[in-house]
Design an enzyme around this catalytic site. Sequence first.
Site, PDB file in Angstrom:
ATOM      1  N   ASP A 261     -12.822   5.237   0.883  1.00  0.00           N
ATOM      2  CA  ASP A 261     -11.390   5.220   1.194  1.00  0.00           C
ATOM      3  C   ASP A 261     -10.892   6.663   1.205  1.00  0.00           C
ATOM      4  O   ASP A 261     -10.715   7.263   0.142  1.00  0.00           O
ATOM      5  CB  ASP A 261     -10.666   4.373   0.131  1.00  0.00           C
ATOM      6  CG  ASP A 261      -9.182   4.219   0.427  1.00  0.00           C
ATOM      7  OD1 ASP A 261      -8.703   4.812   1.418  1.00  0.00           O
ATOM      8  OD2 ASP A 261      -8.499   3.510  -0.328  1.00  0.00           O
TER       9      ASP A 261
ATOM     10  N   ASP B   2       0.886  -1.172   0.000  1.00  0.00           N
ATOM     11  CA  ASP B   2       0.000   0.000   0.000  1.00  0.00           C
ATOM     12  C   ASP B   2       0.922   1.219   0.000  1.00  0.00           C
ATOM     13  O   ASP B   2       1.474   1.594   1.031  1.00  0.00           O
ATOM     14  CB  ASP B   2      -0.887  -0.063   1.255  1.00  0.00           C
ATOM     15  CG  ASP B   2      -1.692   1.213   1.477  1.00  0.00           C
ATOM     16  OD1 ASP B   2      -1.612   2.140   0.645  1.00  0.00           O
ATOM     17  OD2 ASP B   2      -2.413   1.262   2.504  1.00  0.00           O
TER      18      ASP B   2
ATOM     19  N   LYS C 141       2.630  11.382  -3.591  1.00  0.00           N
ATOM     20  CA  LYS C 141       1.633  10.632  -4.370  1.00  0.00           C
ATOM     21  C   LYS C 141       0.640  11.567  -5.042  1.00  0.00           C
ATOM     22  O   LYS C 141       0.083  11.255  -6.088  1.00  0.00           O
ATOM     23  CB  LYS C 141       0.917   9.678  -3.413  1.00  0.00           C
ATOM     24  CG  LYS C 141      -0.020   8.697  -4.070  1.00  0.00           C
ATOM     25  CD  LYS C 141      -0.512   7.731  -3.029  1.00  0.00           C
ATOM     26  CE  LYS C 141      -1.629   6.863  -3.524  1.00  0.00           C
ATOM     27  NZ  LYS C 141      -2.088   5.939  -2.479  1.00  0.00           N
TER      28      LYS C 141
ATOM     29  N   GLU D 196      -7.194   0.647  -4.473  1.00  0.00           N
ATOM     30  CA  GLU D 196      -7.197   0.548  -3.001  1.00  0.00           C
ATOM     31  C   GLU D 196      -8.548   0.091  -2.431  1.00  0.00           C
ATOM     32  O   GLU D 196      -8.590  -0.809  -1.596  1.00  0.00           O
ATOM     33  CB  GLU D 196      -6.779   1.892  -2.394  1.00  0.00           C
ATOM     34  CG  GLU D 196      -5.272   2.114  -2.553  1.00  0.00           C
ATOM     35  CD  GLU D 196      -4.844   3.562  -2.463  1.00  0.00           C
ATOM     36  OE1 GLU D 196      -5.674   4.419  -2.105  1.00  0.00           O
ATOM     37  OE2 GLU D 196      -3.681   3.856  -2.776  1.00  0.00           O
TER      38      GLU D 196
END
Length: 480
Positions: free
Chosen positions: A169, A8, A70, A147
């Site tokens: 999420d 992850d 990210k 994810e």
Amino acid sequence: MQIPIGIDLGTTNSLIAGKIGDRIAVLPNAEGKLLTPSVVALLSGGDMLVGQQAIDWAERCPQDMVSSVKRSMGSLTKFALPHGELTPVTASAAILRKVIADAERYLATTISDVVITVPAYFNARQREDTANAADLAGLRVLRILNEPTAAALTFGLGNENPQTVVVWDLGGGTFDVSVLRIGYGVYQVLAVDGDQRLGGDDWDQAIAHWLRQSWEKTGVMSWPEPELAYRLRLVAEHSKRLLSEAPTVEMDIANLALPAVNELPSNCLVISRQQFQSLTAHLCERLVAPTERALRAAGLVPANVERVILAGGATRMPAVQELAMRLFGQPPDSSLHPDLVVATGAALQAAILVGGEQRYTLIDVVPFAVGIATEKGMFTQLIPANSPIPTQTSRIFTNARDDQGSVFIQVLQGEHPRAADNENLGYFELPIPPLPRGMARIEVSFELDASGILHISAQDLLEDLARQVEIVNVGKITAV
Ligand code: AMP
């Protein structure tokens, strides 16, 4: 046999999990922690520190550090630091190298093949950057996995009954919502949506902004930038976490720190959960529209949803859970650990792909339509959003003029009718043999693989000649 590994690669923290025997476990890093901060510091001589070491370094030299990289994946962003330059890809590769090296030490084995998760709402270019980071770290990517799908895989481990679930999420940098039908080992994603510019970082910024204003009014001490901004963000993030548990939090305004327990600061600023929630209510509201769009795309209404699963650290905020309750009329499922659920699902997917795990089947979808720019600056969709992947489509191009040497094709991803409003995945120029107008026949195939990465190939139907066309970078596609 190699241990199936899932990573992850988070905005705030990264985790690595492995399927060891029958058990999936999140693996501790060299510091003994399950969460490795996704933070990189670049030192003189090109040395890099990653994780807690980078945070410790940044205490003294915040200018050497990058975080939340990210959020810039898929862009041409470059982070200019005092000792050199990092890109989102090189910084992500450093994070991957650290979690892999720590896991290799822990497992006493080498790791080469991995599943890496990304937000469901990542476009083809952001996924490609993730794969490039893995490549740079010496890894082979088995699959780029969404994810929320990973979270649903983990949820399905202990819940075999067929049901419709929504995964929310909310991580440090992005929000994803996925609607899935799961049961009898089949995980079918029906629709995904999200907001790539919404995450826990935004809640931090809201407190930091408020804190800066309050701090300026006190005029206690002057701090130079960027230390001031860094400290404000640190205190803001810490306060936000505490406010998930406590009704109020005190901040030591003079030192820009949270006071130590039992230590009453002379210059103390108090923020209540209620105050925090009204400062950030507009951020919570931004969870609603993507959720409604995803349900609509799946042909469902909130009453059809049997379970709401939460993933990502920022779903710990009570306001997020209250909003889920308000929208779905049921409390969200809290049986899964929001920090670990994605890495665990990624390791399970790795086990499905390499470990002979045959009990599960996964059908995922593409988040945005893929297509090309056509006449008058319009966008023609070739693969619609929420199409199951892998998928492929093709289109025949011809020459508009006699002896036209090539056609120029712009590839886009998005949902807007106007080409310019969509994400530009790149261009490519298709060579065309010298022929009278309308005679050329070039078939271009667009394939989205199971990782959501786009591959383009071209075939001259008249000459029966195949050509591979590959997107190599933003705005640039080359034929090889
Ligand atoms: P992730 O990307 O899943 O690691 O999520 C990280 C985000 O979750 C960051 O913005 C954290 O500040 C936030 N977070 C972690 N724990 C909590 C908490 N207890 N309350 C509120 N936010 C949290």
